[in-house]
Design an enzyme around this catalytic site. Structure first.
Site, short mmCIF file in Angstrom:
data_model
loop_
_atom_site.label_atom_id
_atom_site.label_comp_id
_atom_site.label_asym_id
_atom_site.label_seq_id
_atom_site.Cartn_x
_atom_site.Cartn_y
_atom_site.Cartn_z
N ASP A 96 -18.13 68.42 25.66
CA ASP A 96 -17.99 66.96 25.63
C ASP A 96 -17.56 66.55 24.22
O ASP A 96 -17.48 67.38 23.32
CB ASP A 96 -19.28 66.29 26.06
CG ASP A 96 -20.45 66.62 25.16
OD1 ASP A 96 -20.22 67.21 24.09
OD2 ASP A 96 -21.59 66.28 25.50
N ASP A 270 -21.47 67.55 35.97
CA ASP A 270 -22.42 68.25 35.09
C ASP A 270 -23.66 67.39 34.95
O ASP A 270 -23.59 66.16 35.09
CB ASP A 270 -21.83 68.47 33.70
CG ASP A 270 -21.98 67.22 32.83
OD1 ASP A 270 -22.91 67.18 32.01
OD2 ASP A 270 -21.21 66.26 33.00
N CYS A 310 -32.09 83.06 46.11
CA CYS A 310 -32.06 83.31 44.66
C CYS A 310 -33.11 84.34 44.26
O CYS A 310 -34.05 84.64 45.00
CB CYS A 310 -32.23 82.01 43.88
SG CYS A 310 -33.94 81.49 43.63
#
Length: 381
Positions: A96, A270, A310
């Protein structure tokens, strides 16, 4: 003309919703969109190793210009060979511009045409960030995708203030393009601002599209506005952006906003949400969020989510994770963080599959029903 370092490849549109499936090509590999990008503020996704991120199929992560400028310093990262080498990550990185941190972390700031004077949030030192400085730092970091330096107005903001802010952001975007020293190696995205005002968003998008950036972000959302306002702004903003460039909605990461953003034509997202709430013991599941500190999990030997594949869910129980979190053990935070990131990355995989099958609207309905978004007074994350 040399090929752009960032290229968007359109694959298909969902007939049911208009959401788009695509692929973004970068100097460090490509990734399918819509995509969620884990946030690695200080050149690390908190508690996760690069190998763990790869094991959950993260194709791109985000890092923070402002924080890396202060610590360890962009000169040190450059000397190390750039951010990829410094943190041992060979896939794509987006940085960013530092603008959001300047406007959110610093209590004292003064905005002028040249840039922003503000105080370092760590030690109070006076600092100055301008479009040129933001480009210098990001060129040194060597990310694949850089962001233009923009003004981030508060929500809500008066129309006249927002109009001046949008005009300044457009002028700054032009200066960013002029100052960008590695345009053959790093792609620079412009950021559309304008709050909830349709005419200002239109003006901002028009200004930036005329500058021909390789991608565009939608900024100034997820700053406290209600979810229906965000969706309305997306509905009139994404059609203003080129179809052959990626579209990035900044700072958004709750499951409902990811699905609704994709439906409105967004490609990239994000947010610190999955990692931040994991550190407090809060986890995503297909049935909604759970707080692992809750006493009811003391003797619950099931995984966090029985449908999740996961590493955390395949190997550890709710009772064990509750014990670790309550004892402030780092391993507990690692397990909840891994699960939450995997959950969102897998959710985006499901979104992409639903687009392929032209059934994203149906998927949204099924997911919202199970997660609990359809309940009265449902929380939005």
């Amino acid at each position: 003309m040399a090929e752009q370092p960032i290229r968007y490849e359109f694959i298909k549109e969902c007939k049911q919703t208009g959401a788009r499936l695509g692929r973004v090509h970068t100097p460090h590999g490509s990734f399918e969109t819509p995509v969620f990008m884990p946030v690695g503020t200080l050149a690390t996704v908190k508690t996760m190793s690069p190998d763990e991120l790869k094991s959950m199929d993260a194709g791109i992560i985000l890092s923070n210009t402002y924080h890396l400028w202060l610590r360890p310093g962009h000169d040190i990262v450059k000397e190390a060979g750039g951010l990829h080498k410094f943190m041992n990550w060979d896939r794509a990185i987006l940085t960013d511009s530092g603008g959001f941190q300047v406007f959110s972390l610093s209590k004292f700031r003064n905005i002028e045409e040249e840039g922003v004077h503000f105080r370092n949030h760590l030690n109070g030192d006076k600092l100055f960030l301008s479009p040129e400085k933001a480009m210098e730092i990001q060129n040194a970091l060597g990310s694949d995708i850089m962001m233009a330096f923009d003004e981030c107005p508060p929500y809500p903001a008066e129309y006249d203030y927002m109009k001046r802010s949008v005009e300044r952001t457009s002028r700054w975007a032009e200066r960013c393009l002029e100052a960008h020293g590695r345009s053959d190696e790093q792609g620079l995205f412009g950021i559309v601002q304008g709050g909830e005002y349709e005419d200002l968003r239109t003006q901002s998008a028009k200004d930036l599209v005329s500058l021909d950036f390789p991608g565009y972000a939608i900024g100034g959302l997820s700053v406290g506005e209600p979810k229906h306002v965000m969706n309305r702004v997306l509905e009139f903003t994404t059609p203003l952006l080129p179809k052959d460039k990626p579209r990035y909605l900044m700072g958004v990461g709750s499951p409902d906003a990811l699905i609704d953003g994709a439906i409105r034509g967004v490609d990239m997202f994000d947010c610190v949400l999955p990692t931040r709430i994991a550190r407090n013991g809060t986890v995503f599941t297909n049935e909604g969020r759970l707080n692992m500190k809750n006493a009811k999990y003391e003797r619950d030997f099931r995984p966090i989510d029985e449908e999740c594949s996961c590493h955390t869910c395949k190997n550890y129980s709710r009772a064990y994770i509750r014990h670790l979190i309550r004892c402030n053990e780092t391993f507990g935070i690692r397990l909840t963080t891994y699960h939450n990131l995997h959950f969102l990355l897998h959710l985006m995989e499901q979104v992409r599959q639903a687009i392929r099958e032209d059934r994203l609207g149906d998927f949204r309905e099924e997911f919202f029903e199970r997660y609990g978004y359809n309940k009265p007074n449902a929380k939005s994350f």
